[in-house]
Design a protein around this motif. Sequence first.
Motif, short mmCIF file in Angstrom:
data_model
loop_
_atom_site.label_atom_id
_atom_site.label_comp_id
_atom_site.label_asym_id
_atom_site.label_seq_id
_atom_site.Cartn_x
_atom_site.Cartn_y
_atom_site.Cartn_z
N UNK A 152 0.81 -1.21 0.00
CA UNK A 152 0.00 0.00 0.00
C UNK A 152 0.84 1.26 0.00
N UNK A 153 0.27 2.33 -0.54
CA UNK A 153 0.84 3.67 -0.46
C UNK A 153 -0.23 4.58 0.14
N UNK A 154 0.17 5.77 0.56
CA UNK A 154 -0.76 6.66 1.26
C UNK A 154 -0.65 8.07 0.68
N UNK A 155 -1.79 8.63 0.31
CA UNK A 155 -1.84 9.96 -0.30
C UNK A 155 -2.90 10.78 0.40
N UNK A 156 -2.53 11.97 0.86
CA UNK A 156 -3.51 12.87 1.46
C UNK A 156 -3.91 13.94 0.46
N UNK A 157 -5.18 14.34 0.54
CA UNK A 157 -5.79 15.23 -0.45
C UNK A 157 -6.47 16.40 0.27
N UNK A 158 -5.80 17.54 0.40
CA UNK A 158 -6.43 18.69 1.04
C UNK A 158 -7.69 19.13 0.29
N UNK A 159 -8.71 19.51 1.03
CA UNK A 159 -9.99 19.79 0.40
C UNK A 159 -9.91 20.97 -0.56
N UNK A 160 -9.18 22.05 -0.19
CA UNK A 160 -9.17 23.21 -1.07
C UNK A 160 -8.35 22.97 -2.33
N UNK A 161 -7.40 22.00 -2.27
CA UNK A 161 -6.67 21.62 -3.48
C UNK A 161 -7.62 20.87 -4.43
N UNK A 162 -8.38 19.93 -3.88
CA UNK A 162 -9.36 19.21 -4.71
C UNK A 162 -10.41 20.13 -5.30
N UNK A 163 -10.79 21.15 -4.54
CA UNK A 163 -11.86 22.04 -4.98
C UNK A 163 -11.38 23.08 -5.98
N UNK A 164 -10.09 23.29 -6.06
CA UNK A 164 -9.56 24.33 -6.94
C UNK A 164 -9.66 23.97 -8.41
N UNK A 165 -9.55 24.98 -9.28
CA UNK A 165 -9.62 24.71 -10.72
C UNK A 165 -8.38 24.00 -11.21
N UNK A 166 -8.57 23.10 -12.16
CA UNK A 166 -7.46 22.34 -12.72
C UNK A 166 -7.21 22.84 -14.14
N UNK A 167 -6.64 24.00 -14.24
CA UNK A 167 -6.48 24.63 -15.56
C UNK A 167 -5.05 24.67 -16.04
#
Length: 575
Positions: free
Chosen positions: A185-200
Amino acid sequence: MTLGTQIPHSPDRDRTPAPGSTAERYLTALRALGVQTLFVNAGTDFAPLVEAYAQEGSGGRYPVPVLAGHENVVAGMAHGAYLMTGQPQAVMFHVSVGTANAVCAVINAARERVPMIVTAGRTPILEDGAVGARDTAIHWAQEMYDQAGMVREVVKWDYELRSAAQVEAVVRRAVSVACAQPRGPVYLTLPREVLAGPATDGPRGAAPVAVPAGPAPDPTAVRELADRLAEARYPVVVTTAAGADPDAVEMLSQLCERYAIGVAEAGPRYLNVPADHPFHLGLPTEAFGEADVLLFLECDVPWIARRGAPRDDAFVAQAGLDPLTSAYPMRTQRLDLGITTATTSLLTALDAAMADRADRIPPERADTLAVRAAEHRHRLEATFAGPTSGAITKPLLSRALAEVLDDDAVVFNEYWADPRILRRRTPGTYFYLPAAGGLGWALPAALGAKHAAPERTVVAAVGDGAYLFANPAACHHASAKHGLPVLTVVANNARWDAVDASTRSVYPDGVAVRTDESRLSDLSPQPAFARYVEASGGHGEEVTDLDGLRPALRRALHAVQVEGQQALLDVRCAR
């Protein structure tokens, strides 16, 4: 999962995620790299993912979300799905508290080398000023200085997603590291404001994952091992987990049969060789007295000294992806030859080397091994022979289960189902509790296996203690929610046998044994376990005697196979 109370906020702070959010890009990258399913237990950090799935429409771009009511169930389902497919699986939990609930399952995955992409939200870093910033009091309480520290000792890699620009690179790195041998297994954390930001910004598209090939054995070591095996009077291959690669089962079986090599299993966690192999010698302790050459193949604990060990004059080789089991802090069983190798690579090379040495094999060896294997079978049959009526014991329950299952049925065993009695023959039809012993594994794993292979009959063989560890309400809820009819057989003796067995082992003549001290192992009074499955619309029965056992097993299998219902048998066993 722990959720905080939502507090109201002013309308001017409402924000809608921009189209093409990082969450959408993240889910697309997972699917592009072959992750078909995302097993989840959601929380406040999932809002960008919820919005992304809502915008997905008819589906197909993202991994299919599979929700379960407890993190241990979620991770166990992913573990079982991997065992059926051989493909990496992804899970996601709610920040720190969700990860904490899943640590046991992550340790199980690590010890069994399961390539699981373990992800969790991260409490929003920003207190204000961005989509996804903190908006409830729990976002302060759930933040940790080092959230990944909870699992860092057992995962192969951990990271935090910091920018939309790196989504594809991070996902590619996670999948490739998880799938590289030895897997894990590997472990990745995902901050909410990074996920919510635009991916442009940043590169788009997922490049193919480059996974290094597994290690090949050293040719000189293979030649030495082949010399030893060919000239031995009584050579034996001992394995615990060679069958983790299903392709290895037939290869090992043929190698041993072709060159008259005995095979024994040390606490098997997979089907390593068919139970009816002509040179199957049973437990390694049954072979140690005669074996002059031993190959321990994928054995994390090759032997336990107080239960028996190889002869001092025996040649001992240990082989596998990590023959020293370096992840274990202390493990010192001796070896005269160590080979770092993938199982199938070693078996391929060893088969060729043995072919060149076939004329050196003692001609009487095959007959000797066949006689010893027959003696083992006779001892086994005598040991586990028993009445056909009266009280149910675990060996008799194992025998009844063996009689009603077909060769294609898959058994997830958490303690009581004796593989020597089950006598499975088909690769990928038997799995035992992971080496770490994290309880509550078998039923979630069975659910994940059924999700990945809906055409298979899947059975979870659990004790009453292990069943309670599995969060049964969450398991049966997941079964009903996702249409996963599995059969759960609970061997219920109202106590933790492992605790009692440990006490007997350490203090065989102690007061606890003489007085049957049970305050730390007695689980009575037990709930009516059949009601648990009935509460989720399943078929449940309590079985109290041998006369009713086989008919009850057949009714339960009919419910699972024909009616599409989950089923549970609460089998009251003698202590």
